[in-house]
Design a protein around this motif. Structure first.
Motif, PDB file in Angstrom:
ATOM      1  N   ILE A  14      -0.864   4.510  -8.351  1.00 18.68           N
ATOM      2  CA  ILE A  14      -2.229   4.213  -7.887  1.00 18.68           C
ATOM      3  C   ILE A  14      -2.185   3.219  -6.736  1.00 18.68           C
ATOM      4  N   LEU A  15      -1.335   2.226  -6.846  1.00 16.48           N
ATOM      5  CA  LEU A  15      -1.240   1.207  -5.795  1.00 16.48           C
ATOM      6  C   LEU A  15      -0.693   1.745  -4.482  1.00 16.48           C
ATOM      7  N   THR A  16      -0.090   2.944  -4.495  1.00 17.39           N
ATOM      8  CA  THR A  16       0.389   3.524  -3.233  1.00 17.39           C
ATOM      9  C   THR A  16      -0.733   4.192  -2.445  1.00 17.39           C
ATOM     10  N   MET A  17      -1.879   4.423  -3.068  1.00 16.70           N
ATOM     11  CA  MET A  17      -2.990   5.062  -2.367  1.00 16.70           C
ATOM     12  C   MET A  17      -3.530   4.103  -1.316  1.00 16.70           C
ATOM     13  N   LYS A  18      -3.779   4.621  -0.106  1.00 15.48           N
ATOM     14  CA  LYS A  18      -4.156   3.762   1.015  1.00 15.48           C
ATOM     15  C   LYS A  18      -5.575   3.960   1.519  1.00 15.48           C
ATOM     16  N   SER A  19      -6.305   4.880   0.913  1.00 15.51           N
ATOM     17  CA  SER A  19      -7.678   5.109   1.353  1.00 15.51           C
ATOM     18  C   SER A  19      -8.471   5.719   0.201  1.00 15.51           C
ATOM     19  N   VAL A  20      -9.778   5.709   0.349  1.00 12.21           N
ATOM     20  CA  VAL A  20     -10.638   6.353  -0.648  1.00 12.21           C
ATOM     21  C   VAL A  20     -10.321   7.842  -0.705  1.00 12.21           C
ATOM     22  N   ASP A  21     -10.065   8.462   0.441  1.00 10.22           N
ATOM     23  CA  ASP A  21      -9.721   9.884   0.458  1.00 10.22           C
ATOM     24  C   ASP A  21      -8.448  10.154  -0.345  1.00 10.22           C
ATOM     25  N   GLU A  22      -7.442   9.314  -0.167  1.00  8.11           N
ATOM     26  CA  GLU A  22      -6.209   9.481  -0.936  1.00  8.11           C
ATOM     27  C   GLU A  22      -6.472   9.294  -2.432  1.00  8.11           C
ATOM     28  N   CYS A  23      -7.337   8.359  -2.776  1.00  7.57           N
ATOM     29  CA  CYS A  23      -7.691   8.164  -4.185  1.00  7.57           C
ATOM     30  C   CYS A  23      -8.380   9.399  -4.749  1.00  7.57           C
ATOM     31  N   TYR A  24      -9.300   9.977  -3.974  1.00  6.78           N
ATOM     32  CA  TYR A  24      -9.939  11.223  -4.428  1.00  6.78           C
ATOM     33  C   TYR A  24      -8.881  12.280  -4.704  1.00  6.78           C
ATOM     34  N   GLU A  28      -8.408  13.332  -8.569  1.00  3.68           N
ATOM     35  CA  GLU A  28      -8.859  14.691  -8.890  1.00  3.68           C
ATOM     36  C   GLU A  28      -7.725  15.512  -9.479  1.00  3.68           C
ATOM     37  N   ASP A  29      -6.491  15.190  -9.112  1.00  5.04           N
ATOM     38  CA  ASP A  29      -5.341  15.873  -9.696  1.00  5.04           C
ATOM     39  C   ASP A  29      -5.013  15.350 -11.089  1.00  5.04           C
ATOM     40  N   ILE A  30      -5.137  14.060 -11.301  1.00  6.53           N
ATOM     41  CA  ILE A  30      -4.652  13.449 -12.539  1.00  6.53           C
ATOM     42  C   ILE A  30      -5.716  13.350 -13.638  1.00  6.53           C
ATOM     43  N   CYS A  31      -6.988  13.382 -13.268  1.00  8.81           N
ATOM     44  CA  CYS A  31      -8.082  13.222 -14.231  1.00  8.81           C
ATOM     45  C   CYS A  31      -8.988  14.448 -14.228  1.00  8.81           C
ATOM     46  N   THR A  32      -9.701  14.620 -15.322  1.00  6.75           N
ATOM     47  CA  THR A  32     -10.753  15.633 -15.340  1.00  6.75           C
ATOM     48  C   THR A  32     -11.984  15.063 -14.628  1.00  6.75           C
TER      49      THR A  32
END
Length: 97
Positions: A14-24, A28-32
């Motif tokens: 999670i800490l490697t994500m660098k933007s809101v888009d990357e978090c989406y 979206e892949d890891i959670c329902t």
């Protein structure tokens, strides 16, 4: 105890994500969709409780149950400070209080 190597690895990812888009993309892949909606609702409840809104206002604004509000409020009051840390940082503070 909650801490484990598996959770550490997840949090590091999670800490490697660098933007809101990357978090989406990641979440979206890891959670329902329901899991994401539930987490987003809990964060909104925490924000509103932190802003001193009462349970009725929070229910009207978010549509969550009073049980969810109570659980989030318990975490805000007696938890590990995670909500407060995030809320403070989102508000522009450093979260070191």
């Amino acid at each position: 105890m909650l801490r484990s190597n598996d959770l550490d690895y997840l949090f590091e990812a999670i800490l490697t994500m660098k933007s809101v888009d990357e978090c989406y993309r990641f979440f979206e892949d890891i959670c329902t969709i329901k899991e994401l909606q539930s987490m987003a609702q809990r964060m909104q409840v925490a924000k509103q409780l932190n802003d001193n809104k009462n349970y009725v206002q929070v229910i009207e604004d978010t549509g969550v149950s009073s049980a969810t509000i109570s659980r989030v409020n318990k975490c805000l009051q007696y938890g590990n400070g995670g909500y407060k840390l995030a809320l403070d940082r989102l508000a522009g503070g450093n979260g070191n209080e």
